[in-house]
Design a protein around this motif. Structure first.
Motif, mmCIF file in Angstrom:
data_model
loop_
_atom_site.group_PDB
_atom_site.id
_atom_site.type_symbol
_atom_site.label_atom_id
_atom_site.label_comp_id
_atom_site.label_asym_id
_atom_site.label_seq_id
_atom_site.Cartn_x
_atom_site.Cartn_y
_atom_site.Cartn_z
ATOM 1 N N CYS A 239 0.875 -1.178 0.000
ATOM 2 C CA CYS A 239 0.000 0.000 0.000
ATOM 3 C C CYS A 239 0.911 1.225 0.000
ATOM 4 O O CYS A 239 1.835 1.323 0.809
ATOM 5 C CB CYS A 239 -0.880 -0.026 1.249
ATOM 6 N N GLU A 240 0.641 2.147 -0.883
ATOM 7 C CA GLU A 240 1.539 3.305 -1.054
ATOM 8 C C GLU A 240 1.536 4.271 0.128
ATOM 9 O O GLU A 240 2.358 5.168 0.204
ATOM 10 C CB GLU A 240 1.150 4.076 -2.314
ATOM 11 N N TYR A 241 0.573 4.108 1.034
ATOM 12 C CA TYR A 241 0.468 5.065 2.135
ATOM 13 C C TYR A 241 1.214 4.621 3.383
ATOM 14 O O TYR A 241 1.320 5.375 4.349
ATOM 15 C CB TYR A 241 -1.001 5.335 2.464
ATOM 16 N N GLY A 242 1.714 3.391 3.386
ATOM 17 C CA GLY A 242 2.595 2.946 4.456
ATOM 18 C C GLY A 242 4.033 3.106 4.008
ATOM 19 O O GLY A 242 4.308 3.640 2.934
ATOM 20 N N SER A 243 4.986 2.659 4.847
ATOM 21 C CA SER A 243 6.369 2.586 4.370
ATOM 22 C C SER A 243 6.404 1.578 3.221
ATOM 23 O O SER A 243 5.636 0.614 3.221
ATOM 24 C CB SER A 243 7.307 2.130 5.495
ATOM 25 N N PRO A 244 7.287 1.791 2.243
ATOM 26 C CA PRO A 244 7.240 0.940 1.052
ATOM 27 C C PRO A 244 7.621 -0.519 1.324
ATOM 28 O O PRO A 244 8.494 -0.790 2.140
ATOM 29 C CB PRO A 244 8.258 1.604 0.110
ATOM 30 N N LEU A 245 6.938 -1.424 0.636
ATOM 31 C CA LEU A 245 7.276 -2.844 0.699
ATOM 32 C C LEU A 245 8.322 -3.103 -0.393
ATOM 33 O O LEU A 245 8.098 -3.819 -1.359
ATOM 34 C CB LEU A 245 6.005 -3.693 0.501
ATOM 35 N N ASP A 246 9.491 -2.454 -0.213
ATOM 36 C CA ASP A 246 10.556 -2.578 -1.207
ATOM 37 C C ASP A 246 11.441 -3.785 -0.886
ATOM 38 O O ASP A 246 11.154 -4.550 0.040
ATOM 39 C CB ASP A 246 11.378 -1.277 -1.263
ATOM 40 N N ALA A 247 12.530 -3.931 -1.645
ATOM 41 C CA ALA A 247 13.375 -5.125 -1.488
ATOM 42 C C ALA A 247 13.889 -5.260 -0.058
ATOM 43 O O ALA A 247 13.869 -6.354 0.516
ATOM 44 C CB ALA A 247 14.532 -5.064 -2.477
ATOM 45 N N ALA A 248 14.320 -4.146 0.536
ATOM 46 C CA ALA A 248 14.851 -4.208 1.907
ATOM 47 C C ALA A 248 13.758 -4.621 2.888
ATOM 48 O O ALA A 248 13.980 -5.437 3.787
ATOM 49 C CB ALA A 248 15.432 -2.854 2.295
ATOM 50 N N ALA A 249 12.556 -4.073 2.710
ATOM 51 C CA ALA A 249 11.437 -4.414 3.601
ATOM 52 C C ALA A 249 11.031 -5.872 3.414
ATOM 53 O O ALA A 249 10.723 -6.574 4.381
ATOM 54 C CB ALA A 249 10.250 -3.494 3.334
ATOM 55 N N ARG A 250 11.036 -6.338 2.169
ATOM 56 C CA ARG A 250 10.671 -7.743 1.919
ATOM 57 C C ARG A 250 11.657 -8.681 2.599
ATOM 58 O O ARG A 250 11.281 -9.682 3.191
ATOM 59 C CB ARG A 250 10.603 -8.025 0.414
ATOM 60 N N LYS A 251 12.922 -8.324 2.520
ATOM 61 C CA LYS A 251 13.955 -9.166 3.129
ATOM 62 C C LYS A 251 13.786 -9.196 4.654
ATOM 63 O O LYS A 251 13.899 -10.237 5.294
ATOM 64 C CB LYS A 251 15.336 -8.624 2.758
ATOM 65 N N ARG A 252 13.490 -8.040 5.234
ATOM 66 C CA ARG A 252 13.363 -7.932 6.681
ATOM 67 C C ARG A 252 12.079 -8.597 7.188
ATOM 68 O O ARG A 252 12.079 -9.286 8.200
ATOM 69 C CB ARG A 252 13.340 -6.439 7.064
ATOM 70 N N LEU A 253 10.985 -8.396 6.458
ATOM 71 C CA LEU A 253 9.666 -8.826 6.956
ATOM 72 C C LEU A 253 9.300 -10.250 6.570
ATOM 73 O O LEU A 253 8.386 -10.834 7.146
ATOM 74 C CB LEU A 253 8.586 -7.873 6.437
ATOM 75 N N PHE A 254 9.988 -10.798 5.570
ATOM 76 C CA PHE A 254 9.646 -12.152 5.096
ATOM 77 C C PHE A 254 10.908 -13.007 5.045
ATOM 78 O O PHE A 254 11.315 -13.456 3.982
ATOM 79 C CB PHE A 254 8.970 -12.077 3.723
ATOM 80 N N GLU A 255 11.494 -13.234 6.212
ATOM 81 C CA GLU A 255 12.752 -13.971 6.263
ATOM 82 C C GLU A 255 12.589 -15.411 5.772
ATOM 83 O O GLU A 255 13.549 -16.042 5.361
ATOM 84 C CB GLU A 255 13.298 -13.978 7.693
ATOM 85 N N PHE A 256 11.334 -15.920 5.829
ATOM 86 C CA PHE A 256 11.086 -17.300 5.401
ATOM 87 C C PHE A 256 10.906 -17.402 3.885
ATOM 88 O O PHE A 256 10.662 -18.470 3.343
ATOM 89 C CB PHE A 256 9.869 -17.880 6.123
ATOM 90 N N VAL A 257 11.007 -16.275 3.181
ATOM 91 C CA VAL A 257 11.009 -16.291 1.717
ATOM 92 C C VAL A 257 12.468 -16.114 1.299
ATOM 93 O O VAL A 257 13.030 -15.034 1.458
ATOM 94 C CB VAL A 257 10.125 -15.161 1.137
ATOM 95 N N PRO A 258 13.108 -17.164 0.763
ATOM 96 C CA PRO A 258 14.564 -17.171 0.649
ATOM 97 C C PRO A 258 15.168 -16.050 -0.209
ATOM 98 O O PRO A 258 16.217 -15.532 0.107
ATOM 99 C CB PRO A 258 14.887 -18.548 0.080
ATOM 100 N N TYR A 259 14.525 -15.697 -1.326
ATOM 101 C CA TYR A 259 15.143 -14.697 -2.199
ATOM 102 C C TYR A 259 14.322 -13.423 -2.265
ATOM 103 O O TYR A 259 14.272 -12.748 -3.268
ATOM 104 C CB TYR A 259 15.330 -15.260 -3.606
ATOM 105 N N ALA A 260 13.647 -13.127 -1.145
ATOM 106 C CA ALA A 260 12.722 -11.992 -1.145
ATOM 107 C C ALA A 260 13.422 -10.675 -1.458
ATOM 108 O O ALA A 260 12.793 -9.710 -1.868
ATOM 109 C CB ALA A 260 12.035 -11.897 0.206
ATOM 110 N N GLU A 261 14.731 -10.634 -1.281
ATOM 111 C CA GLU A 261 15.449 -9.374 -1.516
ATOM 112 C C GLU A 261 15.557 -9.031 -2.984
ATOM 113 O O GLU A 261 15.838 -7.918 -3.357
ATOM 114 C CB GLU A 261 16.835 -9.414 -0.866
ATOM 115 N N ARG A 262 15.369 -10.021 -3.856
ATOM 116 C CA ARG A 262 15.554 -9.747 -5.289
ATOM 117 C C ARG A 262 14.410 -8.922 -5.846
ATOM 118 O O ARG A 262 13.276 -9.094 -5.432
ATOM 119 C CB ARG A 262 15.633 -11.056 -6.048
#
Ligand SMILES: [Zn+2]
Length: 278
Positions: free
Chosen positions: A255-278
């Motif tokens: 959602c654009e009104y929160g902090s962005p769900l960018d590569a860094a956020a994906r890596k931090r928030l979804f550690e169980f997704v192995p390549y979420a940083e890409r």
């Protein structure tokens, strides 16, 4: 590992929306030692064909509490009437208080276009609260947040004005059993009201094991459809070997009104997704 457990807040309109749409991700969060709170902005008191009202609200609180207990998560119900939720200032303040007091890293909620008015207004309320949680002068009774949390939308199949464009897809196959167990707690919904509403009440089996199997089949069909629909994303995130074999998936759009769900956020928030940083 992050230095403190992550905090996931799932805000649905009804006391089963959170686990229905993101129960797998919630279970994975808990399995990795993180904190999960599921919230319903209504008390669910309209969700029955025979016994609506205050008794139903009590019953649904018990069902939701049991569902949360399956994975060790709180399930909170706000005392707003089911089917009557509006994006009022009062409700906005309630959601601002909720987000501030829980201080989540990630908030999941409905998309703004949805068949159910309570879902639409829940989404509206979370969006309205999104930036305001950082403004000290708004709802001054509860301390503002220094930083906006990441906010993302729960998956659905609506196509207009635009279909879900997920930033992340999660393999929930390892926790399928937990999702089924959570949904089975909502007896008034998955074995009574919803089958009645869809005209298939006669299809619900009588025995407990049989009806669990029946519900699991429905759940699997939906999660399998999501895995197929978001296969490209799964392949990118999990690699070709695992990504091509994933059977059941949940997916979330930033959602654009929160902090962005960018590569860094994906890596931090979804550690169980192995390549979420890409
Ligand atoms: Zn709902």
């Amino acid at each position: 590992m992050p230095d403190r457990p992550l905090r996931l807040l799932i805000v649905g309109a009804h006391p089963d929306d959170a686990d229905y749409a993101a129960g797998g991700t919630a279970a994975l969060y808990r399995a990795h030692g993180h904190v999960v709170r599921m919230v319903s902005l209504t008390n669910g008191d309209a969700g029955h064909h025979e016994r609506p009202g205050p008794e139903l609200a009590k019953r649904r609180l018990a069902e939701a509490t049991a569902a949360g207990a399956i994975i060790g998560a709180d399930y909170e119900l706000f005392d707003n009437h089911d089917g009557e939720l509006l994006p009022t200032l009062e409700n906005r303040a309630q959601v601002i208080r909720l987000i501030r007091s829980f201080d989540p890293d990630l908030v999941l909620t409905h998309r703004p276009n949805d068949y159910h008015p309570d879902h639409r207004y829940t989404s509206q309320l979370v969006q309205d609260a999104a930036y305001m949680v950082t403004v000290p002068a708004v709802v001054p009774g509860v301390r503002h947040l220094a930083k906006n949390p990441v906010i993302a939308y729960l998956p659905d199949n609506f196509q207009k004005p635009c279909p879900l464009e997920p930033a992340i897809a999660v393999d929930v196959s390892p926790v399928l059993d937990k999702i089924v167990s959570m949904l089975c707690c909502h007896v008034s919904q998955f074995f009574e009201w919803l089958p009645f509403n869809f005209g298939v009440l006669h299809e619900v089996p009588a025995g407990e094991a049989q009806r669990r199997g029946w519900l699991q089949e429905l759940l699997c069909a939906r999660l399998r459809q999501q895995a197929e629909r978001f296969r490209k994303l799964l392949l990118r995130q999990y690699g070709g070997e695992r990504g091509s074999r994933i059977e059941y998936a949940e997916a979330f759009e930033g959602c654009e009104y929160g902090s962005p769900l960018d590569a860094a956020a994906r890596k931090r928030l979804f550690e169980f997704v192995p390549y979420a940083e890409r």
